[in-house]
Design a protein around this motif. Structure first.
Motif, PDB file in Angstrom:
ATOM      1  N   THR A   1       0.839  -1.205   0.000  1.00 61.13           N
ATOM      2  CA  THR A   1       0.000   0.000   0.000  1.00 61.13           C
ATOM      3  C   THR A   1       0.871   1.251   0.000  1.00 61.13           C
ATOM      4  N   ILE A   2       1.888   1.261   0.866  1.00 63.02           N
ATOM      5  CA  ILE A   2       2.805   2.407   0.920  1.00 63.02           C
ATOM      6  C   ILE A   2       3.458   2.623  -0.445  1.00 63.02           C
ATOM      7  N   GLY A   3       3.835   1.530  -1.110  1.00 67.69           N
ATOM      8  CA  GLY A   3       4.552   1.629  -2.378  1.00 67.69           C
ATOM      9  C   GLY A   3       3.729   2.299  -3.470  1.00 67.69           C
ATOM     10  N   TRP A   4       2.543   1.762  -3.757  1.00 67.40           N
ATOM     11  CA  TRP A   4       1.783   2.308  -4.887  1.00 67.40           C
ATOM     12  C   TRP A   4       1.197   3.681  -4.572  1.00 67.40           C
ATOM     13  N   MET A   5       0.808   3.907  -3.300  1.00 73.36           N
ATOM     14  CA  MET A   5       0.240   5.207  -2.951  1.00 73.36           C
ATOM     15  C   MET A   5       1.318   6.295  -2.998  1.00 73.36           C
ATOM     16  N   THR A   6       2.528   5.969  -2.557  1.00 78.66           N
ATOM     17  CA  THR A   6       3.618   6.944  -2.626  1.00 78.66           C
ATOM     18  C   THR A   6       3.885   7.356  -4.074  1.00 78.66           C
ATOM     19  N   GLU A   7       3.924   6.379  -4.958  1.00 78.38           N
ATOM     20  CA  GLU A   7       4.180   6.653  -6.372  1.00 78.38           C
ATOM     21  C   GLU A   7       3.067   7.523  -6.956  1.00 78.38           C
ATOM     22  N   PHE A   8       1.812   7.193  -6.634  1.00 82.47           N
ATOM     23  CA  PHE A   8       0.675   7.926  -7.185  1.00 82.47           C
ATOM     24  C   PHE A   8       0.640   9.373  -6.664  1.00 82.47           C
TER      25      PHE A   8
ATOM     26  N   ASN B   1     -28.362  -0.469 -15.578  1.00 83.32           N
ATOM     27  CA  ASN B   1     -27.602  -1.147 -14.521  1.00 83.32           C
ATOM     28  C   ASN B   1     -26.149  -0.682 -14.471  1.00 83.32           C
ATOM     29  N   GLU B   2     -25.846   0.385 -15.191  1.00 82.55           N
ATOM     30  CA  GLU B   2     -24.475   0.897 -15.242  1.00 82.55           C
ATOM     31  C   GLU B   2     -24.210   1.819 -14.053  1.00 82.55           C
ATOM     32  N   ALA B   3     -23.216   1.488 -13.249  1.00 82.57           N
ATOM     33  CA  ALA B   3     -22.890   2.294 -12.061  1.00 82.57           C
ATOM     34  C   ALA B   3     -22.111   3.546 -12.472  1.00 82.57           C
ATOM     35  N   ILE B   4     -22.455   4.653 -11.856  1.00 80.09           N
ATOM     36  CA  ILE B   4     -21.788   5.932 -12.108  1.00 80.09           C
ATOM     37  C   ILE B   4     -21.167   6.408 -10.807  1.00 80.09           C
ATOM     38  N   ALA B   5     -19.858   6.677 -10.808  1.00 83.13           N
ATOM     39  CA  ALA B   5     -19.172   7.132  -9.591  1.00 83.13           C
ATOM     40  C   ALA B   5     -19.570   8.574  -9.277  1.00 83.13           C
ATOM     41  N   THR B   6     -19.662   8.874  -7.999  1.00 84.50           N
ATOM     42  CA  THR B   6     -19.993  10.239  -7.584  1.00 84.50           C
ATOM     43  C   THR B   6     -19.233  10.607  -6.317  1.00 84.50           C
ATOM     44  N   ASP B   7     -18.830  11.847  -6.229  1.00 86.50           N
ATOM     45  CA  ASP B   7     -18.148  12.366  -5.040  1.00 86.50           C
ATOM     46  C   ASP B   7     -18.972  13.549  -4.538  1.00 86.50           C
ATOM     47  N   VAL B   8     -19.956  13.267  -3.692  1.00 87.05           N
ATOM     48  CA  VAL B   8     -20.893  14.277  -3.223  1.00 87.05           C
ATOM     49  C   VAL B   8     -20.873  14.323  -1.704  1.00 87.05           C
TER      50      VAL B   8
ATOM     51  N   TYR C   1     -12.712   9.638   4.732  1.00 89.70           N
ATOM     52  CA  TYR C   1     -12.190   8.278   4.842  1.00 89.70           C
ATOM     53  C   TYR C   1     -12.186   7.615   3.472  1.00 89.70           C
ATOM     54  N   LEU C   2     -11.305   6.656   3.300  1.00 86.35           N
ATOM     55  CA  LEU C   2     -11.215   5.854   2.086  1.00 86.35           C
ATOM     56  C   LEU C   2     -11.395   4.392   2.467  1.00 86.35           C
ATOM     57  N   VAL C   3     -12.084   3.643   1.605  1.00 81.73           N
ATOM     58  CA  VAL C   3     -12.323   2.225   1.854  1.00 81.73           C
ATOM     59  C   VAL C   3     -11.403   1.404   0.952  1.00 81.73           C
ATOM     60  N   LYS C   4     -10.763   0.398   1.521  1.00 87.00           N
ATOM     61  CA  LYS C   4      -9.902  -0.493   0.740  1.00 87.00           C
ATOM     62  C   LYS C   4     -10.758  -1.456  -0.074  1.00 87.00           C
ATOM     63  N   PRO C   5     -10.378  -1.778  -1.322  1.00 83.53           N
ATOM     64  CA  PRO C   5      -9.245  -1.192  -2.056  1.00 83.53           C
ATOM     65  C   PRO C   5      -9.534   0.266  -2.410  1.00 83.53           C
ATOM     66  N   VAL C   6      -8.534   1.116  -2.255  1.00 84.73           N
ATOM     67  CA  VAL C   6      -8.702   2.560  -2.410  1.00 84.73           C
ATOM     68  C   VAL C   6      -9.047   2.911  -3.853  1.00 84.73           C
TER      69      VAL C   6
ATOM     70  N   ILE D   1      -8.996   5.219  -6.897  1.00 89.44           N
ATOM     71  CA  ILE D   1      -8.020   6.206  -7.362  1.00 89.44           C
ATOM     72  C   ILE D   1      -8.638   7.594  -7.523  1.00 89.44           C
ATOM     73  N   GLU D   2      -9.838   7.647  -8.095  1.00 91.57           N
ATOM     74  CA  GLU D   2     -10.462   8.954  -8.323  1.00 91.57           C
ATOM     75  C   GLU D   2     -10.839   9.627  -7.011  1.00 91.57           C
ATOM     76  N   ARG D   3     -11.276   8.847  -6.034  1.00 92.58           N
ATOM     77  CA  ARG D   3     -11.584   9.416  -4.717  1.00 92.58           C
ATOM     78  C   ARG D   3     -10.329   9.987  -4.077  1.00 92.58           C
ATOM     79  N   LEU D   4      -9.208   9.243  -4.202  1.00 87.96           N
ATOM     80  CA  LEU D   4      -7.944   9.715  -3.649  1.00 87.96           C
ATOM     81  C   LEU D   4      -7.491  10.976  -4.380  1.00 87.96           C
ATOM     82  N   ARG D   5      -7.642  11.003  -5.691  1.00 89.15           N
ATOM     83  CA  ARG D   5      -7.256  12.198  -6.449  1.00 89.15           C
ATOM     84  C   ARG D   5      -8.103  13.399  -6.020  1.00 89.15           C
ATOM     85  N   GLY D   6      -9.401  13.189  -5.795  1.00 94.40           N
ATOM     86  CA  GLY D   6     -10.271  14.269  -5.345  1.00 94.40           C
ATOM     87  C   GLY D   6      -9.840  14.835  -4.000  1.00 94.40           C
ATOM     88  N   ILE D   7      -9.411  13.957  -3.089  1.00 89.51           N
ATOM     89  CA  ILE D   7      -8.926  14.414  -1.781  1.00 89.51           C
ATOM     90  C   ILE D   7      -7.647  15.223  -1.942  1.00 89.51           C
ATOM     91  N   LEU D   8      -6.746  14.761  -2.795  1.00 89.58           N
ATOM     92  CA  LEU D   8      -5.492  15.486  -3.017  1.00 89.58           C
ATOM     93  C   LEU D   8      -5.743  16.867  -3.622  1.00 89.58           C
TER      94      LEU D   8
END
Length: 473
Positions: free
Chosen positions: A13-20, A268-275, A98-103, A105-112
């Motif tokens: 987790t530390i490895g890929w998150m650090t790189e991203f 039935n297509e899921a759409i991601a949302t950050d609200v 908070y983030l839920v595993k597996p994290v 990417i778009e949610r993490l980018r939004g937080i950053l």
């Protein structure tokens, strides 16, 4: 460059998150325990801390104790699916998200992307506190009473976070204004703020309004429609009267909160949302749960940060402050110089204001129209002067029943200070029925059948149907 501290005992987790995170333009420090994180924080002050909730020597949320009040950077906890409730508790303890595993990417980018704005928000909240001391104003809200100062403190604490907020208060206490103030003090302030009154929209339309629909998904769906969750992406969605939502829709709302995704009606297509969700009710949410009107699991997800908005009768001198403010606005609009007499001010304090701030605003407008230069106590509604007696409406025998119903409804509205929810309760009908009858009466006067031409009937902003509020805009 802004700095991020990663706290996790999983090397992968530390490895890929650090790189991203580095690729997003941040410097990154990483540690594998609570003790190591505390040592790191003595040497540097990161703008963001991303910490696993469960660490070998404690819980990551304990890091909030390493900072003085007002100095906590954005702190995001990372948890597994089985620990979502623990993440909710972390938000209550001071985490901003908070983030839920597996994290995701778009949610993490939004937080950053929100990180660089943190300092500006602190400065803005500080300026609002100074304005409160000078003018008795906090954002869009006016009032300087101890009860409201407590509310402002809670709003200032929760606004910079992504935690869900539940506003509880009587009709007319300003729940939507409070929600908008929270939004404008958040990192989402440049994104949409969309309000939806769940009690004033047809139950058959609420699902489409929230999640949208595909063309042809039901009769009349002649085009694709984006719902509130799609249009409010990266912003704030305000759900008023959330306890009026159908149980099956409460299940779908809960699923959106848990998965951060939704599906339009007809697909039935899921759409991601950050609200960011802010909900409100004028009922006791605990009572609504006990009566089966609200799902208990949804209540706990919405009740991450509850704020109680006090009724006007408990706000002391705010009554006079608000009345003078509304009068000053009217004086400016009409180029007048009207004022309250001392007796009229005393009458303001003698009234219980069941319709709260909305009722007070309506009264000031009415008194302004009736007064010459000075608003005297006799211009107060009859309920002020004779609180023990209800007004009497005289109707001639033989009056058509439709006319009787119309006159009784209009008189009840006037008696309630035009607070439609209270009028509906007094008449023993639902709020939706009241709106439908008002629209029908207005249509009889030359308005449209759906009430779109009769927007003057919907001057109670918090209670107006969503269709009417959109038409206004």
């Amino acid at each position: 460059m802004p700095q991020v501290l990663l706290v996790d005992d999983d090397p992968d987790t530390i490895g890929w998150m650090t790189e991203f995170i580095r690729a997003e333009g941040f410097t990154v420090g990483s540690v594998d325990s609570l003790r190591a994180a505390r040592i790191h924080l003595t040497r540097s002050k990161p703008e963001l801390i991303l910490t696993d909730l469960m660490l070998p020597d404690g819980q990551g949320i304990e890091l909030v104790n390493e900072f003085e009040a007002g100095e906590l950077p954005e702190l995001v906890v990372i948890t597994g699916h089985a620990s979502v409730e623990s993440a909710i508790e972390a938000l209550r303890a001071g985490a901003t998200d908070y983030l839920v595993k597996p994290v995701d990417i778009e949610r993490l980018r939004g937080i950053l992307q929100r990180v660089p704005k943190t300092e500006h928000l602190r400065e803005e909240i500080g300026e609002l506190r100074n304005e409160l001391l000078r003018l008795g104003r906090f954002g869009h809200i006016l009032g300087n009473s101890p009860a409201m100062r407590k509310v402002y403190d809670q709003m200032a604490r929760v606004a910079p976070t992504s935690a869900s907020v539940l506003l509880v208060g009587e009709s007319g206490t300003g729940k939507e204004v409070a929600a908008q103030t929270i939004h404008e003090l958040s990192r989402r302030k440049r994104q949409p703020f969309l309000p939806l009154n769940c009690g004033a929209v047809s139950p058959q339309l609420v699902e489409s309004e929230l999640f949208g629909h595909e063309k042809g998904s039901f009769t009349g769906a002649d085009r694709q429609h984006q719902g509130f969750f799609e249009r409010a992406n990266r912003g704030t969605l305000f759900l008023d009267e959330v306890t009026e939502m159908r149980p099956d829709l409460q299940v779908k709302l809960l699923r959106v909160l848990e998965t951060k995704s939704f599906m339009r009606v007809g697909t039935n297509e899921a759409i991601a949302t950050d609200v960011r969700l802010i909900a409100a009710t004028n009922r006791s949410p605990e009572k609504a749960v006990a009566e089966g009107r609200m799902r208990e699991d949804l209540y706990h997800r919405l009740n991450v940060f509850p704020i109680h908005l006090p009724p006007l009768r408990e706000r002391g001198t705010d009554i006079e402050l608000l009345a003078e403010h509304f009068l000053a606005e009217l004086n400016e609009q009409e180029q007048a110089n009207k004022r309250f007499s001392p007796e009229a001010v005393a009458a303001l304090y003698a009234h219980s204001w069941p319709g709260n701030v909305r009722e007070l605003k309506n009264y000031v407008h009415r008194a302004f129209i009736l007064a010459d230069e000075v608003i005297e106590a006799e211009l107060a509604p009859e309920a002020f002067l004779q609180p023990a007696h209800s007004p009497v409406l005289t109707i001639r025998i033989g009056t058509p029943l439709e006319e009787v119903n119309r006159r009784v409804m209009e008189a009840t509205l006037l008696e309630c200070g035009n607070v439609k929810r209270k009028a509906a309760e007094m008449l023993g009908i639902s709020l939706k029925t009241l709106y439908n009858r008002l629209a029908a009466y207005n249509a009889g006067k030359g308005g449209s059948e759906d009430g779109a031409d009769g927007l003057e009937d919907y001057d109670d902003e918090d209670d107006a149907p969503e269709e009417s509020r959109r038409a206004r805009r």
